[in-house]
Design a protein around this motif. Structure first.
Motif, PDB file in Angstrom:
ATOM      1  N   GLU A 278       4.075   0.872   2.414  1.00 41.65           N
ATOM      2  CA  GLU A 278       3.895  -0.129   3.468  1.00 41.65           C
ATOM      3  C   GLU A 278       3.771  -1.505   2.835  1.00 41.65           C
ATOM      4  O   GLU A 278       3.077  -1.682   1.835  1.00 41.65           O
ATOM      5  CB  GLU A 278       2.638   0.177   4.285  1.00 41.65           C
ATOM      6  CG  GLU A 278       2.526  -0.678   5.516  1.00 41.65           C
ATOM      7  CD  GLU A 278       1.459  -0.171   6.469  1.00 41.65           C
ATOM      8  OE1 GLU A 278       0.715  -1.012   6.991  1.00 41.65           O
ATOM      9  OE2 GLU A 278       1.379   1.046   6.677  1.00 41.65           O
TER      10      GLU A 278
ATOM     11  N   THR B  97       0.859  -1.173   0.000  1.00 42.24           N
ATOM     12  CA  THR B  97       0.000   0.000   0.000  1.00 42.24           C
ATOM     13  C   THR B  97       0.899   1.227   0.000  1.00 42.24           C
ATOM     14  O   THR B  97       2.015   1.189   0.513  1.00 42.24           O
ATOM     15  CB  THR B  97      -0.949   0.049   1.220  1.00 42.24           C
ATOM     16  OG1 THR B  97      -0.172  -0.043   2.418  1.00 42.24           O
ATOM     17  CG2 THR B  97      -1.964  -1.074   1.192  1.00 42.24           C
TER      18      THR B  97
ATOM     19  N   ASP C 178       0.900   5.636   0.535  1.00 42.29           N
ATOM     20  CA  ASP C 178       0.203   6.801   1.069  1.00 42.29           C
ATOM     21  C   ASP C 178       0.579   8.006   0.209  1.00 42.29           C
ATOM     22  O   ASP C 178       1.629   8.610   0.391  1.00 42.29           O
ATOM     23  CB  ASP C 178       0.606   7.026   2.525  1.00 42.29           C
ATOM     24  CG  ASP C 178      -0.180   8.128   3.200  1.00 42.29           C
ATOM     25  OD1 ASP C 178      -0.752   8.984   2.486  1.00 42.29           O
ATOM     26  OD2 ASP C 178      -0.222   8.148   4.440  1.00 42.29           O
ATOM     27  N   ARG C 179      -0.286   8.327  -0.742  1.00 39.42           N
ATOM     28  CA  ARG C 179      -0.015   9.451  -1.647  1.00 39.42           C
ATOM     29  C   ARG C 179      -0.011  10.788  -0.915  1.00 39.42           C
ATOM     30  O   ARG C 179       0.633  11.729  -1.355  1.00 39.42           O
ATOM     31  CB  ARG C 179      -1.020   9.467  -2.793  1.00 39.42           C
ATOM     32  CG  ARG C 179      -0.749   8.359  -3.813  1.00 39.42           C
ATOM     33  CD  ARG C 179      -1.761   8.337  -4.935  1.00 39.42           C
ATOM     34  NE  ARG C 179      -2.020   9.611  -5.563  1.00 39.42           N
ATOM     35  CZ  ARG C 179      -1.338  10.121  -6.588  1.00 39.42           C
ATOM     36  NH1 ARG C 179      -0.322   9.443  -7.099  1.00 39.42           N
ATOM     37  NH2 ARG C 179      -1.666  11.276  -7.109  1.00 39.42           N
ATOM     38  N   GLU C 180      -0.722  10.865   0.196  1.00 35.27           N
ATOM     39  CA  GLU C 180      -0.731  12.103   0.986  1.00 35.27           C
ATOM     40  C   GLU C 180       0.643  12.346   1.618  1.00 35.27           C
ATOM     41  O   GLU C 180       1.070  13.476   1.779  1.00 35.27           O
ATOM     42  CB  GLU C 180      -1.793  12.025   2.094  1.00 35.27           C
ATOM     43  CG  GLU C 180      -3.214  11.888   1.593  1.00 35.27           C
ATOM     44  CD  GLU C 180      -3.774  13.194   1.074  1.00 35.27           C
ATOM     45  OE1 GLU C 180      -3.466  14.249   1.651  1.00 35.27           O
ATOM     46  OE2 GLU C 180      -4.518  13.157   0.072  1.00 35.27           O
TER      47      GLU C 180
ATOM     48  N   ALA D 141       6.287   6.279   2.835  1.00 31.10           N
ATOM     49  CA  ALA D 141       4.967   6.238   2.209  1.00 31.10           C
ATOM     50  C   ALA D 141       4.592   4.862   1.663  1.00 31.10           C
ATOM     51  O   ALA D 141       3.475   4.670   1.204  1.00 31.10           O
ATOM     52  CB  ALA D 141       4.895   7.274   1.088  1.00 31.10           C
TER      53      ALA D 141
END
Length: 74
Positions: A63, A6, A8-10, A61
């Motif tokens: 995971e 996964t 995290d684009r944020e 970012a």
């Protein structure tokens, strides 16, 4: 064993280390330069590169979750 990724684009800073390490799995969008995940469950021959890419991410970012397959005994 199955690897699930996964991102995290944020959180992504757009450094591009992941793409440089394993472009079969990661890409960057053209507009913002943020990570795009191309394969959520990569083939086993890419596991080591994916782990390296995750370690190289300056903001964490990426995971990785490893799921061990449990065989049913009869």
């Amino acid at each position: 064993m199955t690897m699930r990724i996964t991102v995290d684009r944020e959180l992504c800073a757009g450094a591009g280390n992941c793409v440089a390490t394993v472009s079969e799995v990661f890409d960057q969008d053209e507009k913002e330069g943020l990570v795009l995940l191309q394969i959520e469950e990569p083939p086993q021959d890419l596991y080591e590169l994916v782990e390296t890419a995750a370690q190289m991410c300056p903001v964490g970012a990426i995971e990785i979750e490893i799921e061990e397959r449990v065989s049913a005994s009869s």
